[in-house]
Motif scaffolding. Structure first.
Motif, PDB file in Angstrom:
ATOM      1  N   PRO A  14      -7.436   2.880   2.877  1.00 56.49           N
ATOM      2  CA  PRO A  14      -6.031   2.470   3.009  1.00 56.49           C
ATOM      3  C   PRO A  14      -5.762   1.572   4.212  1.00 56.49           C
ATOM      4  O   PRO A  14      -4.806   0.795   4.200  1.00 56.49           O
ATOM      5  N   ALA A  15      -6.584   1.643   5.252  1.00 54.58           N
ATOM      6  CA  ALA A  15      -6.302   0.888   6.485  1.00 54.58           C
ATOM      7  C   ALA A  15      -6.749  -0.572   6.410  1.00 54.58           C
ATOM      8  O   ALA A  15      -6.373  -1.382   7.256  1.00 54.58           O
ATOM      9  N   ALA A  16      -7.529  -0.930   5.380  1.00 52.58           N
ATOM     10  CA  ALA A  16      -8.082  -2.294   5.296  1.00 52.58           C
ATOM     11  C   ALA A  16      -6.973  -3.335   5.244  1.00 52.58           C
ATOM     12  O   ALA A  16      -6.046  -3.234   4.450  1.00 52.58           O
ATOM     13  N   GLN A  59       0.845  -1.206   0.000  1.00 51.94           N
ATOM     14  CA  GLN A  59       0.000   0.000   0.000  1.00 51.94           C
ATOM     15  C   GLN A  59       0.879   1.255   0.000  1.00 51.94           C
ATOM     16  O   GLN A  59       0.602   2.216  -0.725  1.00 51.94           O
ATOM     17  N   TRP A  60       1.956   1.233   0.814  1.00 51.47           N
ATOM     18  CA  TRP A  60       2.846   2.398   0.876  1.00 51.47           C
ATOM     19  C   TRP A  60       3.562   2.602  -0.459  1.00 51.47           C
ATOM     20  O   TRP A  60       3.746   3.727  -0.893  1.00 51.47           O
ATOM     21  N   LEU A  61       3.952   1.496  -1.090  1.00 48.75           N
ATOM     22  CA  LEU A  61       4.620   1.591  -2.383  1.00 48.75           C
ATOM     23  C   LEU A  61       3.671   2.231  -3.401  1.00 48.75           C
ATOM     24  O   LEU A  61       4.073   3.106  -4.169  1.00 48.75           O
ATOM     25  N   GLU A  62       2.410   1.809  -3.382  1.00 51.18           N
ATOM     26  CA  GLU A  62       1.467   2.393  -4.346  1.00 51.18           C
ATOM     27  C   GLU A  62       1.241   3.875  -4.062  1.00 51.18           C
ATOM     28  O   GLU A  62       1.138   4.686  -4.990  1.00 51.18           O
ATOM     29  N   ILE A  63       1.193   4.251  -2.789  1.00 55.74           N
ATOM     30  CA  ILE A  63       1.077   5.681  -2.454  1.00 55.74           C
ATOM     31  C   ILE A  63       2.317   6.424  -2.964  1.00 55.74           C
ATOM     32  O   ILE A  63       2.215   7.506  -3.547  1.00 55.74           O
ATOM     33  N   GLY A  64       3.505   5.813  -2.783  1.00 51.79           N
ATOM     34  CA  GLY A  64       4.750   6.400  -3.298  1.00 51.79           C
ATOM     35  C   GLY A  64       4.709   6.566  -4.808  1.00 51.79           C
ATOM     36  O   GLY A  64       5.154   7.589  -5.349  1.00 51.79           O
ATOM     37  N   MET A  65       4.146   5.569  -5.509  1.00 53.40           N
ATOM     38  CA  MET A  65       4.035   5.638  -6.975  1.00 53.40           C
ATOM     39  C   MET A  65       3.098   6.766  -7.403  1.00 53.40           C
ATOM     40  O   MET A  65       3.326   7.438  -8.405  1.00 53.40           O
ATOM     41  N   LEU A  66       2.042   6.969  -6.624  1.00 48.70           N
ATOM     42  CA  LEU A  66       1.147   8.090  -6.923  1.00 48.70           C
ATOM     43  C   LEU A  66       1.831   9.425  -6.649  1.00 48.70           C
ATOM     44  O   LEU A  66       1.725  10.359  -7.444  1.00 48.70           O
ATOM     45  N   LEU A  67       2.553   9.503  -5.535  1.00 47.22           N
ATOM     46  CA  LEU A  67       3.265  10.749  -5.205  1.00 47.22           C
ATOM     47  C   LEU A  67       4.331  11.067  -6.258  1.00 47.22           C
ATOM     48  O   LEU A  67       4.625  12.235  -6.525  1.00 47.22           O
ATOM     49  N   ALA A  68       4.900  10.015  -6.876  1.00 51.98           N
ATOM     50  CA  ALA A  68       5.914  10.197  -7.922  1.00 51.98           C
ATOM     51  C   ALA A  68       5.337  10.959  -9.113  1.00 51.98           C
ATOM     52  O   ALA A  68       6.068  11.627  -9.848  1.00 51.98           O
ATOM     53  N   GLN A  69       4.025  10.860  -9.290  1.00 51.22           N
ATOM     54  CA  GLN A  69       3.375  11.562 -10.410  1.00 51.22           C
ATOM     55  C   GLN A  69       3.027  13.009 -10.059  1.00 51.22           C
ATOM     56  O   GLN A  69       2.426  13.726 -10.863  1.00 51.22           O
TER      57      GLN A  69
END
Length: 246
Positions: free
Chosen positions: A174-176, A154-164
């Protein structure tokens, strides 16, 4: 603080059922907002409208300083305009390393040739290190994404979104499935992200929402039922009736 996104008088019907009913919603440029509500309240449809996946029958969705209508834009154009969305189930490239996942997500020219010829510059690699640090994966850069825990993915995907470099981040539950420690880290990550952009978090976990310590919008039957702090909305008798149960 100026408004980044304004949803005004939006309605959507599916086969006669009003999934969104005269919904109005605003968020500022750097703001964290939690959106809660029972199943069928319209939370996912709301995100679908903002990202261009669903077209409303009526209403306006206005974006940015130039007051651009998102309803005239495709999903790809909306993403390029700076709206990023994270779905509930993490979607990462499991057979690639964390570093490669983040490199692929960097805001770059997306033509076929540009992608084929892409070679990361020192600035790209430095940005990836920065993102990994930001999301708590600095020690995992060389690991395959498939080896990460659910929370780390989940954190990696958030990082990938922030990269954009989105100006608005929409994050779905996100907490699920996270451990208490992972939930704590995730809430801190989202609070930090909202210092430089708008972040909307759709969530069921009240303890997680409390950690976010932000304004809460309660949806019910496709409309805003209440808005304010978590304590304010959970004390509202209408919210207690429809969502918390007496």
């Amino acid at each position: 603080m100026s408004t980044l996104l304004e949803v005004s008088g939006v309605s959507v019907s599916f086969d006669g059922f009003k999934a969104i009913n005269n919904l109005s919603f605003q968020i500022a440029e750097t703001e964290l907002r939690a959106v809660i509500g029972p199943n069928g309240a319209g939370k996912t449809t709301f995100m679908d409208i903002v990202t261009g996946k669903t077209r409303p029958n009526e209403g306006r969705v206005i974006w940015g300083e130039k007051s651009i209508s998102l309803l005239r834009m495709s999903e790809a154009q909306i993403a390029r305009a700076g709206i990023g969305r994270k779905f509930q189930k993490p979607t990462v490239f499991e057979d690639q390393t964390v570093r490669d996942n983040l490199l692929m997500a960097l805001k770059k020219e997306r033509g076929v040739l540009a992608v084929l010829l892409f070679r990361p510059s020192p600035a790209d690699l430095a940005r990836v290190d920065e993102l990994a640090e930001e999301v708590g994966l600095a020690c995992e850069l060389d690991r395959l994404a498939g080896e990460l825990s659910h929370g780390q993915k989940q954190w990696l995907e958030i990082g990938m979104l922030l990269a954009q470099e989105p100006r608005l981040l929409l994050v779905d539950e996100p907490a699920a499935g996270m451990t208490p420690e992972e939930r704590e880290h995730t809430s801190a990550l989202l609070v930090a992200a909202a210092k430089t952009r708008a972040v909307v978090v759709v969530e069921h976990d009240m303890e997680f929402v409390r950690r976010l310590d932000c304004k809460v919008t309660v949806l019910h039957e496709g409309a805003v039922l209440a808005e304010g702090s978590l304590d304010h909305v959970t004390a509202n008798s209408d919210v207690i009736d429809v969502y918390l149960g007496r």
